[in-house]
Design an enzyme around this catalytic site. Structure first.
Site, short mmCIF file in Angstrom:
data_model
loop_
_atom_site.label_atom_id
_atom_site.label_comp_id
_atom_site.label_asym_id
_atom_site.label_seq_id
_atom_site.Cartn_x
_atom_site.Cartn_y
_atom_site.Cartn_z
N LEU A 1 14.01 3.26 -4.38
CA LEU A 1 14.96 2.67 -4.93
C LEU A 1 15.82 2.04 -3.74
O LEU A 1 16.59 1.04 -4.02
CB LEU A 1 15.78 3.34 -5.66
N GLY A 2 15.64 2.70 -2.43
CA GLY A 2 16.54 2.15 -1.44
C GLY A 2 17.94 2.22 -1.58
O GLY A 2 18.45 3.34 -2.08
N GLU B 1 16.94 30.83 -13.43
CA GLU B 1 16.10 31.68 -14.27
C GLU B 1 14.85 31.70 -13.37
O GLU B 1 13.70 31.68 -13.97
CB GLU B 1 15.71 30.92 -15.52
N GLN C 1 0.82 -1.06 0.09
CA GLN C 1 0.09 -0.02 0.07
C GLN C 1 0.87 1.35 0.02
O GLN C 1 0.53 2.17 -0.72
CB GLN C 1 -0.99 -0.22 1.29
#
Length: 387
Positions: A342-343, A367, A283
């Site tokens: 992604l660890g 900018e 989850q």
């Protein structure tokens, strides 16, 4: 019930013309086949992949939204899609094209003499002449009215003194579009690299935009012929209009970064198993990735609408500020969150998230910082300037 493209939940692809899709897809192929195999190593080594410039030029990506003089004359949405796909590769690629096109070729096209246009623009479109844009100064970039660089008239020449900082392409540029204070207000000059007294030096030890050239420019009694002055504008309108052109492209670019990060983490989460199931089946991961898709979709719609307004000649600087603020914030948050999902693997250049996250630290600053764009929107809402 049909399935949706996870990277295009609102089917924005259907809103594009056949030509716009063709342009996007051709740049996407270039990024996948030519740029991405080089970029991680370039980022690690701190070098710009200059070997890609000829093909970038051959594809018509330099000055692509300008008419005539060897330029492609594409519409605003097409230019935005070019920026999106280039930044999906790396912010350094999009920055190179953005500076060449919006900050260097555009002012010559908009404010230059016919002789200047005919001399410089075809060569710049072909990638034979590279430009850089000198506005930001060492003492601060958010207040261009406090410009210290000066140009004084001396017969048929101007004598230029001062310095510029954080200049993309600086040491590889053949010309610099330099904005300086004169007795009549801010004016623009085409400074050629072999002019006496002009020097460019690389900025090293960067942790962001490493696959890009960032430089300092110095002007010590540089003599610039009046023929190299941009005659069509005086005042801050000149450089600020260039920034509006470039910021428009920046609203699209970070969408590419965010898409690259989400695509990567979607694939990784299917393959990575923890506690007997894929990360994608949890989850917490689904909620985080769903939020990324929500924010990307909002940014896609924002930039597409902005492109339509630009093509209709109705674009307003505050609209650009809103999109730059929203879309860069969206992308940097997504890149950071993807790095986390992604660890430990996420801290390596084997994956793109850390590279995009670091690059976006520059994009959210240059900018117009996020705060500057927030205050621009606030000024439009209230009628009061808080700068």
């Amino acid at each position: 019930m049909r399935s949706l493209d996870p990277l295009d939940l609102y089917e924005i692809n259907d809103l594009l013309t056949d030509e716009e899709r063709m342009i996007r897809d051709s740049v996407a192929r270039f990024v996948d086949e030519k740029a991405l195999p080089l970029i991680p190593k370039c980022f690690e080594e701190g070098r710009f992949p200059s070997e890609l410039i000829p093909e970038i030029a051959d594809m018509g990506l330099l000055g692509s939204s300008l008419e005539g003089y060897g330029c492609a004359g594409l519409n605003a949405v097409s230019y935005g899609l070019i920026c999106q796909e280039l930044e999906r590769g790396d912010s350094g690629l999009r920055s190179f094209v953005s500076v060449q096109s919006s900050l260097c070729m555009y002012p010559i096209h908009a404010f230059g003499s016919e002789e200047q246009k005919e001399h410089w623009l075809p060569k710049m479109a072909a990638g034979e002449v590279i430009g850089c844009f000198g506005l930001t100064e060492p003492h601060g970039g958010s207040d261009p009215a406090n410009m210290k660089t000066r140009a004084k008239r001396d017969g048929d020449d101007w004598v230029l003194n001062g310095a510029k900082m954080w200049i993309t392409n600086g040491t590889v540029a053949d010309i610099a579009i330099v904005w300086a204070m004169t007795d009549d207000g801010v004016q623009g000059f085409i400074v050629e690299k072999d002019f006496d007294g002009y020097a460019a030096r690389d900025i090293h030890a960067k942790m962001s935009l490493r696959a890009s050239v960032t430089s300092e420019l110095y002007f010590d009694n540089v003599r610039v012929p009046d023929a190299n002055r941009l005659p069509g504008v005086t005042g801050l309108k000149g450089p600020l209009s260039c920034l509006s052109q470039a910021r428009y492209g920046i609203t699209w670019g970070p969408i590419g970064s965010a898409v690259a990060c989400l695509r990567e983490v979607l694939d990784y989460s299917q393959e990575r198993e923890l506690f007997g199931r894929p990360v994608a089946a949890t989850q917490s991961a689904q909620i985080r990735m769903a939020d990324m898709a929500r924010r990307i979709t909002s940014a896609q719609l924002l930039s597409w609408r902005l492109g339509k307004l630009k093509d209709a000649g109705r674009i307003h600087p505050t609209q650009i500020s809103l999109a730059k603020w929203n879309n860069v914030r969206m992308a940097i948050d997504i890149a950071r969150d993807c790095r986390d999902l992604l660890g430990g693997a996420g801290i390596t250049l084997e994956y793109a998230a850390i590279r995009h996250a670091l690059n976006l630290e520059s994009v959210i600053t240059y900018e117009g910082t996020e705060t500057i764009h927030q205050l621009a929107v606030g000024r439009e809402l209230t009628g009061h300037s808080a700068f």
